[in-house]
Design an enzyme around this catalytic site. Structure first.
Site, PDB file in Angstrom:
ATOM      1  N   GLY A  46       0.843  -1.194   0.000  1.00 33.15           N
ATOM      2  CA  GLY A  46       0.000   0.000   0.000  1.00 33.15           C
ATOM      3  C   GLY A  46       0.871   1.233   0.000  1.00 33.15           C
ATOM      4  O   GLY A  46       2.059   1.161   0.343  1.00 33.15           O
ATOM      5  N   GLN A  51       3.283   9.875   1.319  1.00 33.82           N
ATOM      6  CA  GLN A  51       4.570   9.167   1.400  1.00 33.82           C
ATOM      7  C   GLN A  51       5.495   9.520   0.228  1.00 33.82           C
ATOM      8  O   GLN A  51       6.697   9.282   0.302  1.00 33.82           O
ATOM      9  CB  GLN A  51       4.366   7.646   1.468  1.00 33.82           C
ATOM     10  CG  GLN A  51       3.731   7.197   2.788  1.00 33.82           C
ATOM     11  CD  GLN A  51       3.522   5.707   2.840  1.00 33.82           C
ATOM     12  OE1 GLN A  51       2.555   5.190   2.298  1.00 33.82           O
ATOM     13  NE2 GLN A  51       4.450   4.989   3.462  1.00 33.82           N
ATOM     14  N   CYS A 114       6.071  -0.335   7.457  1.00 26.70           N
ATOM     15  CA  CYS A 114       5.720   0.869   6.710  1.00 26.70           C
ATOM     16  C   CYS A 114       6.932   1.302   5.889  1.00 26.70           C
ATOM     17  O   CYS A 114       8.046   1.329   6.403  1.00 26.70           O
ATOM     18  CB  CYS A 114       5.312   1.988   7.663  1.00 26.70           C
ATOM     19  SG  CYS A 114       4.850   3.513   6.817  1.00 26.70           S
ATOM     20  N   LEU A 115       6.687   1.632   4.636  1.00 27.66           N
ATOM     21  CA  LEU A 115       7.791   2.046   3.761  1.00 27.66           C
ATOM     22  C   LEU A 115       8.443   3.329   4.261  1.00 27.66           C
ATOM     23  O   LEU A 115       9.584   3.607   3.917  1.00 27.66           O
ATOM     24  CB  LEU A 115       7.279   2.228   2.323  1.00 27.66           C
ATOM     25  CG  LEU A 115       6.767   0.932   1.661  1.00 27.66           C
ATOM     26  CD1 LEU A 115       6.123   1.247   0.317  1.00 27.66           C
ATOM     27  CD2 LEU A 115       7.887  -0.091   1.498  1.00 27.66           C
ATOM     28  N   HIS A 156      -4.262   1.377   7.975  1.00 32.11           N
ATOM     29  CA  HIS A 156      -2.883   1.882   8.040  1.00 32.11           C
ATOM     30  C   HIS A 156      -2.721   3.064   7.064  1.00 32.11           C
ATOM     31  O   HIS A 156      -2.163   4.101   7.415  1.00 32.11           O
ATOM     32  CB  HIS A 156      -1.923   0.730   7.687  1.00 32.11           C
ATOM     33  CG  HIS A 156      -0.487   1.111   7.497  1.00 32.11           C
ATOM     34  ND1 HIS A 156       0.525   0.638   8.308  1.00 32.11           N
ATOM     35  CD2 HIS A 156       0.125   1.895   6.566  1.00 32.11           C
ATOM     36  CE1 HIS A 156       1.686   1.127   7.903  1.00 32.11           C
ATOM     37  NE2 HIS A 156       1.472   1.899   6.846  1.00 32.11           N
ATOM     38  N   GLU A 157      -3.261   2.899   5.851  1.00 31.81           N
ATOM     39  CA  GLU A 157      -3.140   3.959   4.836  1.00 31.81           C
ATOM     40  C   GLU A 157      -3.980   5.183   5.213  1.00 31.81           C
ATOM     41  O   GLU A 157      -3.541   6.318   5.016  1.00 31.81           O
ATOM     42  CB  GLU A 157      -3.558   3.442   3.454  1.00 31.81           C
ATOM     43  CG  GLU A 157      -2.818   2.226   2.930  1.00 31.81           C
ATOM     44  CD  GLU A 157      -1.312   2.346   2.980  1.00 31.81           C
ATOM     45  OE1 GLU A 157      -0.802   3.479   3.008  1.00 31.81           O
ATOM     46  OE2 GLU A 157      -0.641   1.305   3.015  1.00 31.81           O
ATOM     47  N   HIS A 160      -2.157   7.484   7.413  1.00 34.60           N
ATOM     48  CA  HIS A 160      -1.217   8.378   6.723  1.00 34.60           C
ATOM     49  C   HIS A 160      -1.900   9.675   6.302  1.00 34.60           C
ATOM     50  O   HIS A 160      -1.305  10.746   6.334  1.00 34.60           O
ATOM     51  CB  HIS A 160      -0.618   7.705   5.485  1.00 34.60           C
ATOM     52  CG  HIS A 160       0.518   6.765   5.754  1.00 34.60           C
ATOM     53  ND1 HIS A 160       1.714   7.178   6.290  1.00 34.60           N
ATOM     54  CD2 HIS A 160       0.647   5.425   5.541  1.00 34.60           C
ATOM     55  CE1 HIS A 160       2.539   6.135   6.391  1.00 34.60           C
ATOM     56  NE2 HIS A 160       1.909   5.048   5.954  1.00 34.60           N
TER      57      HIS A 160
END
Ligand code: GNR
Ligand code: NI
Length: 189
Positions: A46, A51, A114-115, A156-157, A160
Site C-alpha cells: 500500500g 509518502q 511501513c515504507l 494503516h493507509e 497516513h
C-alpha cells in the site's frame, strides 16, 4: 511513469493532514501511476500520496495474492542461484477521498511495517472489519466491506492521510525502541 522518492521518518511532511481531491484530472492519473510504480518497486502492499510528498487523500493498495493456478516461474533475480516461485497476480486498487464507516468492535492484531519506517515491524491492533467509501479516478463513489489484510492495510493507509504512522499506535517504550533500532540500522548502512 516514474518512481518517486519515499519520505521516511523523521520527515515532518509525514505529519501533514492530507486534503481531499477536487480535480479528477490527468495530473491525478499520473500521480496514481507513479504511486503504483513506486509501491511495486519498494515491494509494498500500500502507499499513501503523502509518502511521496503529495498531501492529497489518495491511496493505492495491491495485496498481491498468489495466483494458485499459475505455474511456478524461474527466478534468478537475487544474485545468481536459480529458484522458482509463484508469480504474483496483480490486483491494483485505487482509493480517492476514502472514508471509514462502521469499524468493527472486534479487533485484530497484525504485524505491520511501513515504507516510511523501513525495517521496523510491530504488532498493531485495529478493528477487524470496516466499510470503506471512496471515489475512483472518474469520481464515481464505491462502498465495500473490508476484512482481513485489506481491512488492516486500508486503516494503516487512512492513518497516513491524517499524518499518523503505525509506530504511534505502540507504547512509548516500544516506539522509542523501534526508532533507536532504525537509527542504528541507518548508521550501519
Ligand atoms: O508494505 C506495507 N506492508 C504492510 C504490512 C502490514 C500492514 C500495513 C502495511 S502497509 C506497508 C506499506 C506502507 O507503508 N503503506 O503506507
Ligand atoms: Ni505506511
Amino acid at each position: 511513469m516514474a518512481i518517486r522518492e519515499i519520505l521516511e521518518v523523521p520527515d515532518s511532511r509525514l505529519k501533514t493532514v492530507s486534503t481531499p481531491v477536487e480535480k479528477f484530472d490527468d495530473e491525478l492519473k499520473v500521480l496514481v501511476e507513479d504511486m503504483f510504480e513506486t509501491m511495486y518497486d519498494a515491494n509494498g502492499i500500500g502507499l499513501a500520496a503523502i509518502q511521496v510528498g503529495v498531501p492529497l487523500r489518495v491511496l493505492v493498495i495491491d495485496l498481491q495474492p498468489e495466483d494458485p493456478d499459475a505455474e511456478p516461474e524461474e527466478c534468478t533475480a537475487h544474485g545468481g542461484h536459480s529458484h522458482t516461485h509463484q508469480p504474483l497476480k496483480k490486483e491494483p486498487r485505487i482509493f480517492i477521498n476514502p472514508e471509514i464507516l462502521d469499524p468493527a468492535d472486534e479487533f485484530n492484531v497484525y504485524q505491520e511495517g511501513c515504507l516510511s519506517v523501513p525495517d521496523i515491524y510491530a504488532d498493531v491492533e485495529r478493528p477487524k472489519t470496516c466499510r470503506v467509501r471512496w471515489k475512483d479516478l472518474e469520481g464515481t463513489v464505491h462502498l465495500e466491506e473490508m476484512e482481513g489484510l485489506m481491512a488492516t492495510c486500508i486503516q494503516h493507509e487512512m492513518d497516513h492521510l491524517e499524518g499518523i504512522l503505525f509506530i504511534e499506535h505502540l507504547s512509548r517504550l516500544k516506539r522509542n525502541m523501534a526508532l533507536k533500532k532504525l537509527e542504528k540500522l541507518r548508521k550501519a548502512a
